[in-house]
Design an enzyme around this catalytic site. Structure first.
Site, PDB file in Angstrom:
ATOM      1  N   GLY A 182      11.184 -12.003   1.212  1.00 18.18           N
ATOM      2  CA  GLY A 182      12.607 -12.332   1.104  1.00 18.18           C
ATOM      3  C   GLY A 182      13.209 -12.557  -0.155  1.00 18.18           C
ATOM      4  O   GLY A 182      14.735 -12.949  -0.324  1.00 18.18           O
ATOM      5  N   THR A 213      -5.704 -10.870   2.871  1.00 15.90           N
ATOM      6  CA  THR A 213      -4.638 -10.962   3.648  1.00 15.90           C
ATOM      7  C   THR A 213      -5.191 -11.080   5.318  1.00 15.90           C
ATOM      8  O   THR A 213      -6.006 -10.401   5.720  1.00 15.90           O
ATOM      9  CB  THR A 213      -3.933  -9.692   3.528  1.00 15.90           C
ATOM     10  N   ASP A 261       5.921 -15.788  -0.289  1.00 11.87           N
ATOM     11  CA  ASP A 261       6.278 -14.143  -0.256  1.00 11.87           C
ATOM     12  C   ASP A 261       7.199 -13.923   0.833  1.00 11.87           C
ATOM     13  O   ASP A 261       7.203 -14.510   2.060  1.00 11.87           O
ATOM     14  CB  ASP A 261       5.001 -13.570   0.137  1.00 11.87           C
ATOM     15  N   ARG A 321       9.775  -5.702  -1.467  1.00 12.58           N
ATOM     16  CA  ARG A 321      10.578  -4.309  -1.115  1.00 12.58           C
ATOM     17  C   ARG A 321      11.399  -4.096  -2.546  1.00 12.58           C
ATOM     18  O   ARG A 321      11.392  -2.786  -2.755  1.00 12.58           O
ATOM     19  CB  ARG A 321      11.407  -4.469  -0.082  1.00 12.58           C
ATOM     20  N   SER A 323       3.395 -16.435   3.755  1.00 12.45           N
ATOM     21  CA  SER A 323       3.941 -15.194   3.995  1.00 12.45           C
ATOM     22  C   SER A 323       4.144 -14.668   5.435  1.00 12.45           C
ATOM     23  O   SER A 323       3.128 -15.112   6.408  1.00 12.45           O
ATOM     24  CB  SER A 323       3.255 -14.314   3.310  1.00 12.45           C
ATOM     25  N   GLY A 329       0.705  -1.150   0.049  1.00 11.21           N
ATOM     26  CA  GLY A 329      -0.088  -0.147   0.111  1.00 11.21           C
ATOM     27  C   GLY A 329       0.919   1.121   0.020  1.00 11.21           C
ATOM     28  O   GLY A 329       2.297   1.171  -0.004  1.00 11.21           O
ATOM     29  N   ARG A 358       6.040  -1.790  15.092  1.00 12.41           N
ATOM     30  CA  ARG A 358       6.870  -1.542  14.124  1.00 12.41           C
ATOM     31  C   ARG A 358       7.704  -0.288  14.680  1.00 12.41           C
ATOM     32  O   ARG A 358       7.384   0.800  14.273  1.00 12.41           O
ATOM     33  CB  ARG A 358       6.528  -1.232  12.963  1.00 12.41           C
ATOM     34  N   LYS A 362      -3.762 -15.249   2.000  1.00 11.94           N
ATOM     35  CA  LYS A 362      -2.601 -14.721   2.048  1.00 11.94           C
ATOM     36  C   LYS A 362      -1.972 -14.529   3.780  1.00 11.94           C
ATOM     37  O   LYS A 362      -2.767 -13.912   4.381  1.00 11.94           O
ATOM     38  CB  LYS A 362      -2.204 -13.431   1.486  1.00 11.94           C
ATOM     39  N   SER A 393      -3.217  -3.468  -3.306  1.00  6.08           N
ATOM     40  CA  SER A 393      -3.456  -3.423  -2.044  1.00  6.08           C
ATOM     41  C   SER A 393      -4.783  -2.553  -1.968  1.00  6.08           C
ATOM     42  O   SER A 393      -5.080  -1.799  -2.411  1.00  6.08           O
ATOM     43  CB  SER A 393      -2.412  -3.108  -1.480  1.00  6.08           C
ATOM     44  N   TYR A 440      -8.142  -6.360   2.520  1.00  5.04           N
ATOM     45  CA  TYR A 440      -8.292  -6.235   3.914  1.00  5.04           C
ATOM     46  C   TYR A 440      -9.874  -6.377   4.222  1.00  5.04           C
ATOM     47  O   TYR A 440     -10.142  -5.259   3.806  1.00  5.04           O
ATOM     48  CB  TYR A 440      -7.691  -5.053   4.539  1.00  5.04           C
ATOM     49  N   GLN A 448      -5.929  -7.426  -3.640  1.00  8.52           N
ATOM     50  CA  GLN A 448      -5.766  -7.715  -2.209  1.00  8.52           C
ATOM     51  C   GLN A 448      -6.585  -7.109  -1.059  1.00  8.52           C
ATOM     52  O   GLN A 448      -6.688  -6.009  -1.221  1.00  8.52           O
ATOM     53  CB  GLN A 448      -4.172  -7.501  -1.779  1.00  8.52           C
ATOM     54  N   ARG A 501       7.085  -7.833   8.897  1.00 10.58           N
ATOM     55  CA  ARG A 501       6.519  -6.596   9.415  1.00 10.58           C
ATOM     56  C   ARG A 501       5.367  -6.793  10.543  1.00 10.58           C
ATOM     57  O   ARG A 501       4.924  -5.834  11.137  1.00 10.58           O
ATOM     58  CB  ARG A 501       5.674  -5.809   8.291  1.00 10.58           C
ATOM     59  N   HIS A 513       4.390 -11.542   6.053  1.00  9.68           N
ATOM     60  CA  HIS A 513       4.126 -10.034   5.617  1.00  9.68           C
ATOM     61  C   HIS A 513       5.514  -9.320   5.648  1.00  9.68           C
ATOM     62  O   HIS A 513       5.680  -8.225   6.292  1.00  9.68           O
ATOM     63  CB  HIS A 513       3.260  -9.415   6.776  1.00  9.68           C
TER      64      HIS A 513
END
Lengths: 389, 389, 389, 389
Positions: free
Chosen positions: C320, C181, C318, C342, C285, C104, C190, C263, C131, C155, C153, C290, C287
C-alpha cells in the site's frame, strides 16, 4: 391473513394486476425511481422548491444516513395475521402513525396542488397538515379534505390581528390542531433555490392565506387585486416574526383552545420548554434539511427529545422518512408518529391526487408488511427491543 | 500438496487450460463479472426475482458490508499440504461446510431450473435445499439429485392435510431434513419485483408442489388442469400461514422424525426458543435482504445466536456469502456451515447445470486455498483466533 | 537548504525544467495518473499480473485505507535545512528506508524486466529484492545491479538439492540477505488473473532460476531446452513446498550464513516465532492483497508485530505504500523501512529503467519534503509522536 | 428583522431580483457550482495553483470531512431579529469573524489579481492578508485596500536585510499585523502542480515584493530588469529560510511592534511555544492541504490548540471553510475567526473584484442566516453548546 387481505398490503395485489395487464403508465413503486421520475417532470422552479436544501445538502443526507445506521432485529413465529397500524394522536384516531408534512406552494408541483394531496390523504383518513404558505386557502384545503382530519401549520405573522384572524379561520374550517413551526421565520440559505428560482413569493405563490384574509385586507388602502405592489410589501412585512420567543406562546394559547404542536424541535431543552409552555405535542424536525446545513439529523435528535419530554406529550418525527422500515425505526426510537414530506410531492408531481394516493398506499403497505415481518402485530408493541444494540 | 493437487483448487488448473486454449465461452471467475454477465442474460421478470430485495436494498448491502468489516489474520509455516473441508452436519458428512440455499422459481432463471442446480450440487456431494416454491416437484428434484444429499425447505401451508402430505412426500423422496422458513409467510415489500414482475405466482411458477399434491387436489372439485382459476384461489389461500407460532412446531415434529431446521433466525431469543422446541439446527438468515429492509446483517446477528444456542445445535449462516474468505469468516464467527444463494443462480442463468458446477467449484477452490493460506488445515480448526480483534 | 538543494527533492527542479521545456513525453508525477497511464499500455496478461488481487480486492483496498486513516501532526520552526533519510538495515547502509519489493515476471511488464528495475534501484543505492519467480536469473539481476545492494527473495523449493543450489548461487552472486516468503506457497484465488491470463508459468515466465539451475537440470533426463514438457512437470512439482514449517528454517540457516528475513508476517505470534527461529528481520506483508482476500491491512497489523519483536529485529512494512507520507506513517508506527511494490512496475511499464528511476526519485523527493515539513530532520527521529492520537 | 433587512442576508434579495430579471450572467451561489464554473475558466497553470494539493489530496478531503462530521443543534424561539457578527481581533473591529486567507500569485487567476480581492474585502471591511508571494507589491495591495484593514503574511527571507526592509515597508503601508507562515519554507510535494505547471516562480509571478525591494536590489550588480538571471538566482536563495527556528522570532519582534501572528500551527505544543515567544495570535492551518498529505484536518486539530493557549491569544482557523455553517462550527469549537481561502479565488476567476464581492456576501449572508436559525443573536454567544455531543 396478511398474505393477501391486509388492509394496506392488499394494494400490492392491485399493483400486480396492473403489471399483469401491462399498464405502461403505472407509477413506480421503487422510491428512488419515483424520485427520478418526478424530477424529470418538474420545472426548474419546482425542482428548487422540492429538492432544495440548505447549503451543500449535508443535513438532507444526514437525515437519510441516520435511518440507514439503525438496524432492525425481526422476530418470528408470532401471530401477525392481523396488523394494527392505528394510533391515537391528540385525540384523533389515525389509521396509521402517519401525517402529511406541511409543504407550501404545491401549485408549483401540480396544478391541483394542496387540494389534490388533501383529497388523497382524506380518502385514507391520514391527517393533512396545511401549510401557511399553501397555494390554497385553509378553507379550500378543508373543503378538499372533506371529513378527513386536518391540522394547520402556522408561520406566526408579525401582526397580531392577522394572527387572530388566521386562528379563527382555521378553527371554523375544522382544523383540529395548530402546528407552530419555529425553525423557519426566515428561509435558510438555499443555493439551489437562489440559483434556479427564488423563494415562493418570487413565484407568486404561497401568500393565498394572506390575500384572502379580512384582517390583512383591512390593512391595505386598496384590495390586493388592485394594488399588488402594496399587498406584496405588506405581505413581506407581515409573513414572519423573527423576534418571536417562548413568552409569545401564551398569546396563541389564549386565542384558541386547539391543541398546540411545536414543530422544529432539535434540542431536548427546547422540547422541555415547549411542554412547559403548554404544547400538546412536539415535532422533532430540521425542516427536511432546508434551514441549517449541518444541523443534526432529526432521527439522531429524537431519542434525547423523547427522553426529555418523558411521555408527557407525543413526539412526532419529520425528516428523511421514505419507507415502512423508516416508520418502524422512528417509532421504535420513541416517535408517536411520523410526517411524510418530499415523497408525496413526487406522487403529486407525477399524477396529482392519484399520485399522492399511490405514494401513501405504498408506504402503508410497506409498513404493514414490515411490521408483520418483524413479528409485531400492532404499532403499540413497537419499542427499542426491535433495534440492534 | 495444495499447489496443484488439492481436491478443489485443482479446478483452477482446468480454468488455466481453458484460457490457454482461448475458450471465449469460458464463464467468468470474478464474482462481480459473473453477476454482470448473468444480469445481461436474465429477463426482467427473472432479474426482479434474482436481484430484488426489500425496499431500498439496505439489508442486501448490509449483508456484504458485514463480511467486509471482518478481517482475517493469516498464519504461516504450518503444514497445510492437505486441507480438510469436510464437516458433519445433522448426520450428513458434507464435503465442505456449504449447502445450496433454497430458492424457488428457478425455471425463470434457466429452463432446467432446480433440476440443473440439484444435479450440479449432487455431483459434488453438496446438499441441495429444495424450496417449497420450486418450479419442480420435490420428487423431480430428488430424482435429479440422485444419490446426492437433499434437504427440504418448507413454507408451512395453511392446511394441515396438505402439510402432512408434503412431509410424507419429502420423506419418501429421500430428503434428510426439513428446513422450516419462518421469515417469509408473506413477501416483503420489494419495489423492483412489483415494478418489473410481480411475484412467482404471477409468473405461474412455484406452485408445482401444490398442483401435484394429492391432498391439495382432493380439495378441488375439478383437477387444476381443468380449472386453473379455482386451483389458483386455493393455492393462494393454502400456501402460507401467517398465524403460525412456536406452539405449532410440535405438530410438525409429530408428523416426521426428520431433523427440523428453523431458518430465518436473527434474534438470540428466537434461537433459544427454536432449540427449546426441538430444532436440530437453526439458520441465521434475513432471507438475502428480501424481507425486511433495514434488518440486521445476518453475519452481524450470528455471534449472539451462536452464543445463545451454546453449541447445543449447529448454526448455519445464510446471506451475503460470495467467496472463500466469506466462508472462513462465517465459520470463524461460529457458523457450522453456510448457504450459498444468489451466486449459484448466476451460474444457472449463464449455463445451467454446468454454470452451477462452475460457481460451486470456484467457491470450493477459493475456500480451499484461502484456508491453506490462512494456515488452517481443517475447517475444524477454524475459530475466532483467525480474526483481527 | 531543503528548498532547492535537498538530495532528492532536487529532482523536482528537473521536473519543473521538463515542464518549462514543454516535454510532452514527461512521465506523470501524480500517482493515480501514473497508474492510469501504466494500465493503458499493459497487455491483459500483464494487467492481470500487476493489478490482480485475491478475490474481490478487499485487502488491496484495505491496505490503502489503513494509510488514509492515519493522520500526521507536523511540527514547525525546527531546523530542517538538512534531511537525513539514511537507515542501516541488516548491515546495509541504505540511502533511505526503502527497498524494491520482490515481484516476479517483470518481463511481462517491460522487455527489460527485472534488469531495468535493478539498474534503476542500484543507481540510487536502493536495494532490489530479486524474486525467485523473476524473469531473469539471479546472476543476471546481480549483474544489472552491479555494485548496488541486493537481497534475494526465496520461494522454498520442494527439493533440498535445488534449495542448496539456489542458496549457493545467490551467495556467489553477491546477495546480502535471503527473504523467505511464507505467504505464497500457492497462488491465492485471483479471479482477474484466472479470467485474463493464468499465472506466470502459463505465460512461460518466472521459472528462469529453475531452468538455469544445475541441480534442477540434473534431475531431468534431457535438458529443458529439448524436453519442455518434462521440465515443466518437474518445475510445477519443485517450485513450492506447502508442507514447509517453522522447523525447516533451521536447515536454511545451516545452508547459508546470510541473514534470513521472513516475509509475509501478519500475526504477532508468527513474528515472535520467526525471531526465535533466528530471523534477522521480518516483513509485515499480505502480499499486496494478492493472497487472502479479507486479510488484515499490513499497516494495521504492523504495531502488534513491532510490539511483539520488541526491537530485537527490524520490522519492514510491505503493502500500500504510494507516497512520502505513507513512508513517514509506516516508520512512525515502528517500521524500520518499507518495500515499494506496484508503483515501480508502473514506471517500468511506461519507460523501463528510466520509469523506475522516475518513480523512485518522486517517492524520495516526496519523502524528503514531507519529513522536512513535519519538522523531522532525520528518519531516526520518527516515532509515534508525529501521529494524531 | 432578519427576514429581509439583515445587513448581509439582504444580499439574497438582490440575487432574487437578478434571477427575476433573468440575468444569465449571474454568478452561481451553490459553492460546488461556483467551483466547477471557476475550474472551467482557469488555465492549466492556474488550476494547478488553485486546486493543487499535496500528494493524493487526502488532507484537502480531510479538511472538508472534519466539518461534515460536526453537527449543529439549533435552538429556537429566541429573539434573533438583530444578528451581530462583529468581532474584535488584534485590536481590529471586524464586521464578521472572517479574513481573506493569504494566497499568492493571484495574477494567474485573474488579471486584476490581489488588487481585486483587496478592493472587494476592503469594501466590506474584511481584512485582507497580503501574501509575500503576491503578484503585486504590498504597497500596491495597500493602495487597493484603501482604508480597509490589512495584515501582511510573511515568508521569512533568508537574508536579514531583506527581512528588515519588508517589515519596514509593510509598516509604512499601513498593515496592522504580521502573519508569519511557518509551514511552507518549501513547497510540499504537489503532483498536479508539477505535472501541469511548476510553482509560481516558474510562472514568473510571486516575486514582486523582492524585485521591488531596495535591500534586495542593492544585493544585485545590475537591476533585475537588466539581469533577470541573476535576480532569479538571488530570489531563489533569498525567498525562504528552512533553518528558521523558534529562537529567531525574537529578532522579528525587535524589528516591529506590529502584533505577530503565527500561521501553520497543528500541534498544541507548537501553539504554546508560539504564545511563549510573544505571538499575539495563532492560525491553526495545514496550508489548505497543500503541504503534508495526510496531515491532520485543521478543524480536527483546533480544539487541542484552543485548549493549549487557554484563551491567552486568539486562535484562527484556516482550511476547508465553505459555508456559514462551517464558520459557526469553527467558532463553536473555539476559533476567534476563520480565514477564507480557495472560494474567493473562484469568485476572482469568474469576475474579478465583483466575483470576490459575490463570494464574500454569499458567505456573510449564509452566516447571518445560519446564526439566526441556530437561535444565536451574536457570534459572542457561540460555544460548544450548539454542537451535537
Amino acid at each position: 391473513v396478511v398474505e393477501t387481505t391486509g388492509e394496506y398490503s392488499a394494494y400490492r395485489e392491485r399493483l400486480y394486476e396492473h403489471r399483469r395487464a401491462g399498464d405502461a403508465e403505472a407509477l413506480p413503486v421503487d422510491p428512488a425511481e419515483l424520485e427520478r421520475a418526478a424530477a424529470a417532470v418538474l420545472s426548474d422552479v419546482a425542482s428548487a422548491h422540492v429538492f432544495g436544501g440548505a447549503g451543500g445538502g449535508e443535513t438532507i443526507r444526514a437525515n437519510r444516513e441516520a435511518f440507514q445506521r439503525v438496524r432492525l432485529v425481526p422476530r418470528f413465529l408470532r401471530d401477525v395475521s392481523a396488523i394494527r397500524l392505528g394510533r391515537r394522536v391528540l385525540g384523533d384516531e389515525l389509521p396509521a402513525p402517519l401525517l402529511l408534512a406541511p409543504i407550501g406552494g404545491q401549485a408549483l408541483v401540480h396544478a391541483d396542488g394542496e387540494r389534490a394531496s388533501a383529497r388523497a390523504a382524506a380518502a385514507l383518513g391520514i391527517p393533512v397538515i396545511a401549510s401557511t404558505r399553501s397555494s390554497a386557502t385553509p378553507e379550500q384545503i378543508a373543503e378538499a379534505a372533506g371529513a378527513g382530519p386536518r391540522w394547520f401549520q402556522l408561520y406566526w405573522p408579525a401582526d397580531d390581528g392577522i394572527l387572530a384572524s388566521f386562528v379563527g379561520r382555521v378553527e371554523r374550517a375544522g382544523y383540529s390542531a395548530i402546528v407552530l413551526t419555529v425553525d423557519c421565520f426566515t428561509q435558510g440559505w438555499r443555493p439551489l433555490e437562489i440559483d434556479l428560482a427564488g423563494p415562493l413569493e418570487v413565484q407568486g405563490v404561497g401568500s393565498e392565506i394572506f390575500l384572502s384574509d379580512p384582517a390583512f385586507r383591512s390593512m391595505l388602502a386598496r384590495p390586493p387585486e388592485e394594488d399588488r405592489e402594496a399587498a406584496g410589501q405588506l405581505y413581506r412585512r407581515a409573513r414572519s416574526h423573527p423576534a418571536l420567543s417562548w413568552d409569545d406562546l401564551g398569546r396563541l394559547r389564549e386565542l384558541s383552545s386547539l391543541p398546540l404542536v411545536v414543530k422544529g424541535i432539535l434540542h431536548p431543552d427546547d422540547a422541555r420548554e415547549a411542554v412547559a409552555r403548554g404544547a400538546a405535542a412536539v415535532v422533532c424536525s430540521n425542516h427536511g434539511g432546508r434551514q441549517v446545513d449541518g444541523a443534526i439529523a432529526s432521527l439522531e435528535a429524537l431519542p434525547a427529545i423523547v427522553d426529555a419530554v418523558g411521555g408527557s406529550v407525543p413526539v412526532l418525527l419529520d425528516g428523511g422518512v421514505r419507507s415502512g422500515s423508516d416508520v418502524v425505526k422512528a417509532l421504535a426510537l420513541g416517535a408517536a408518529a411520523v410526517l411524510l414530506g418530499r415523497p408525496f410531492l413526487y406522487g403529486l408531481a407525477l399524477a396529482g391526487e392519484e399520485g399522492v394516493d399511490h405514494v401513501l398506499r405504498c408506504l402503508l403497505g410497506d409498513l404493514e408488511l414490515t411490521l408483520a415481518l418483524c413479528g409485531i402485530a400492532s404499532v403499540a408493541e413497537l419499542d427499542g427491543r426491535i433495534l440492534s444494540p
